[in-house]
Write an enzyme that holds these catalytic residues in place. Structure first.
Site, mmCIF file in Angstrom:
data_model
loop_
_atom_site.group_PDB
_atom_site.id
_atom_site.type_symbol
_atom_site.label_atom_id
_atom_site.label_comp_id
_atom_site.label_asym_id
_atom_site.label_seq_id
_atom_site.Cartn_x
_atom_site.Cartn_y
_atom_site.Cartn_z
ATOM 1 N N HIS A 82 0.843 -1.192 0.000
ATOM 2 C CA HIS A 82 0.000 0.000 0.000
ATOM 3 C C HIS A 82 0.874 1.236 0.000
ATOM 4 O O HIS A 82 1.836 1.329 0.756
ATOM 5 C CB HIS A 82 -0.904 0.021 1.235
ATOM 6 C CG HIS A 82 -1.726 1.270 1.331
ATOM 7 N ND1 HIS A 82 -2.869 1.447 0.583
ATOM 8 C CD2 HIS A 82 -1.565 2.398 2.053
ATOM 9 C CE1 HIS A 82 -3.373 2.640 0.848
ATOM 10 N NE2 HIS A 82 -2.602 3.241 1.736
ATOM 11 N N ASP A 161 -15.300 2.970 8.501
ATOM 12 C CA ASP A 161 -14.251 3.898 8.082
ATOM 13 C C ASP A 161 -14.799 4.919 7.092
ATOM 14 O O ASP A 161 -14.466 6.101 7.163
ATOM 15 C CB ASP A 161 -13.071 3.134 7.465
ATOM 16 C CG ASP A 161 -12.053 4.103 6.862
ATOM 17 O OD1 ASP A 161 -11.471 4.897 7.627
ATOM 18 O OD2 ASP A 161 -11.862 4.095 5.631
ATOM 19 N N ARG A 168 -14.733 13.072 9.689
ATOM 20 C CA ARG A 168 -13.468 13.720 10.066
ATOM 21 C C ARG A 168 -13.118 14.841 9.093
ATOM 22 O O ARG A 168 -12.572 15.877 9.486
ATOM 23 C CB ARG A 168 -12.333 12.685 10.106
ATOM 24 C CG ARG A 168 -12.409 11.755 11.314
ATOM 25 C CD ARG A 168 -11.540 10.522 11.111
ATOM 26 N NE ARG A 168 -10.178 10.875 10.753
ATOM 27 C CZ ARG A 168 -9.380 10.152 9.959
ATOM 28 N NH1 ARG A 168 -9.802 9.018 9.432
ATOM 29 N NH2 ARG A 168 -8.168 10.565 9.688
ATOM 30 N N SER A 183 -7.505 3.925 9.873
ATOM 31 C CA SER A 183 -8.312 4.011 8.655
ATOM 32 C C SER A 183 -7.641 3.240 7.513
ATOM 33 O O SER A 183 -8.259 2.388 6.850
ATOM 34 C CB SER A 183 -8.484 5.493 8.286
ATOM 35 O OG SER A 183 -8.959 5.655 6.975
ATOM 36 N N LYS A 187 -8.631 -0.960 5.936
ATOM 37 C CA LYS A 187 -8.932 -1.314 4.543
ATOM 38 C C LYS A 187 -8.025 -2.437 4.043
ATOM 39 O O LYS A 187 -8.450 -3.314 3.306
ATOM 40 C CB LYS A 187 -8.814 -0.061 3.661
ATOM 41 C CG LYS A 187 -9.999 0.889 3.907
ATOM 42 C CD LYS A 187 -9.868 2.204 3.173
ATOM 43 C CE LYS A 187 -9.117 3.221 3.978
ATOM 44 N NZ LYS A 187 -9.489 4.619 3.771
HETATM 45 N N1 URA Z 1 -6.217 8.054 3.919
HETATM 46 C C1 URA Z 1 -7.096 7.204 4.494
HETATM 47 O O1 URA Z 1 -7.461 6.184 3.921
HETATM 48 N N2 URA Z 1 -7.565 7.503 5.718
HETATM 49 C C2 URA Z 1 -7.220 8.614 6.376
HETATM 50 O O2 URA Z 1 -7.670 8.810 7.481
HETATM 51 C C3 URA Z 1 -6.305 9.502 5.766
HETATM 52 C C4 URA Z 1 -5.817 9.181 4.531
#
Ligand code: URA
Ligand code: CA
Length: 435
Positions: A82, A161, A168, A183, A187
């Site tokens: 990632h 999320d 947020r 977050s 994923k």
């Molecule tokens: N990218 C994400 O997937 N989550 C965040 O909180 C910030 C950047």
């Protein structure tokens, strides 16, 4: 349990239990907890932080809030990579066939992306016929057979999320290390990864512009991954200028093909060897990073890597002649040079601005459903530390429109030309692991 007590506890700097974090995420996902309480808790976390254990609990609660991809039918250690995102980052297209050649199963789920260019899925769609929608069975079978398949995102992954990130965004709580790290990691874990290699970028084109922040985020994600039983390492790499030379969808596919043939830009090649060698080691396909690196180099020089890419394209319905004849990829109508206004040395390139310039040509999408132009983008002729003569090309714009004055202005403003560079930024700053 009451949400108000959980907010107060975090506000006062105490550590939340797994039960409390589960109560929040479960209730928020099911709309039993309102946005105002979720935003109050996010702000409390923003100021008070979270322990590694709390971060692991938060991440796993978000993973469990939706579907999880089951990759257990795929043999071997599924290592995912990632990147926290940057400009001109083509690494996935190169890494997937490289490590797959060494037997590492690459079961990649990828997005379309809202960035300056499309995501991996968009880039692959510049190959005629390439099919990104595969059912789970076909996907798993392809990975077992060829060790690599890429599929578009589907299913309801980490809905908690999605809700929390959107909240947020409008409550000034995005910039919190525990919230960002959980977050991102939620994923990855929901996508079925057994082990994770993170590429955390730092510099003008990165989410974390400063090195200290990038290190802190890397440490947080490595802590969560290992705490959740997924071996995780993070490479901190430079994004103070775009990676490689191509920015755009088909242009980056071409750049990936060049790199797989051993003719790619030095920085892109080096980053792929670094990330790839960690992937190979995590998948137990080499004993050391050095050994993995030598094996990856051999995959490039022997041509096995480009053959693997071709096999992968054919398996997903793509036209393999585009690999041998990249001029068949989508081409823009015009190639227009942006020339230096003065002579000197390139001292800095504002990566984010270069990304915006590519996006203005149509390479990226600004809204989720916007169309992107796969053919357009930029080729950088000069990078930091290189000399340039007056009127020498800095960048070639690949455009489907004549009207590029605004784009040109933006590119010229992004390039800083001086007498000498203080220092060319290193490509790799650090590698963070738990050991
Ligand atoms: N990218 C994400 O997937 N989550 C965040 O909180 C910030 C950047
Ligand atoms: Ca690139």
């Amino acid at each position: 349990m009451r949400m108000v007590d959980i907010i107060a506890k975090k506000r006062d700097g105490h550590t939340l239990t797994k039960a409390e974090i589960d109560f929040f995420i479960h209730g928020y996902t099911n709309e039993q907890i309102p946005d105002y309480q979720a935003s109050a808790l996010s702000m409390a976390i923003y100021f008070q932080g979270m322990t590694t254990e709390e971060r692991v609990h938060l991440t796993m609660a978000m993973v469990e809030s939706g579907d999880q991809i089951d990759l257990t039918d795929i043999e071997g250690v599924k290592v995912d990579k990632h990147s926290t995102g940057g400009v001109g980052d083509t690494t996935t297209l190169i890494l997937a066939p490289l490590v797959a050649t060494l037997g590492v199963p690459v079961a990649k789920m990828s997005g379309r992306g809202l960035g300056h260019t499309g995501g991996t899925i968009d880039k692959l769609e510049s190959i005629a016929g390439f099919e990104v929608e595969l059912d789970a069975r076909t996907f798993n079978q392809l990975v077992n057979k060829n060790k690599v398949a890429v599929v578009g995102q589907s299913g309801n992954l980490t809905p908690a999320d999605k809700k929390l990130y959107a909240l947020r965004d409008v409550t000034a709580t995005v910039n919190s290390i525990p919230l960002i790290a959980s977050s991102i990691m939620s994923k990855k874990i929901a996508s079925g990864a057994d082990a994770i290699v993170l590429d955390v970028k730092t510099g003008s084109g990165a989410f974390m512009t400063e090195l200290d922040g990038a290190k802190e985020l890397a440490q947080a994600m490595v802590g969560i991954g290992n705490g959740a039983g997924r071996k995780t390492i993070a490479v901190i790499s430079d994004m103070s200028q775009p990676l490689g030379k191509a920015i755009g969808n088909a242009l980056e596919v071409k750049e990936a093909l060049d790199t797989l043939r051993g003719q790619g830009p030095e920085d892109l090649t080096e980053l792929c060897l670094t990330l790839g060698s960690h992937m190979v080691v995590l998948a137990n396909k080499a004993d050391s990073i050095e050994q993995a690196r030598e094996q990856l180099k051999e995959v490039i020089t022997s041509g096995r890597g480009i053959e693997k890419f071709k096999e992968f394209v054919v398996a997903q319905g793509g036209d393999p002649t585009m690999i041998d004849q990249p001029e068949k990829l989508p081409q823009a109508s015009y190639q227009i040079e942006v020339r230096a206004k003065e002579a000197g040395v390139i001292t800095a390139i504002d990566a984010d601005e270069i990304g915006h310039a590519a996006s203005m040509l149509g390479a990226g999408r600004l809204t989720k459903d916007a169309e992107i132009d796969l053919a357009v983008g930029l080729i950088l002729k000069k990078k930091i530390g290189e000399s340039v003569a007056k009127e020498e090309p800095l960048v070639i714009m690949h455009s489907n429109s004549h009207e590029v004055e605004e784009v040109e202005k933006r590119i010229l403003a992004a390039y800083h030309i001086g007498e000498q560079v203080k220092e060319v930024p290193p490509l790799i700053y650090d590698v963070i692991s738990n050991e």
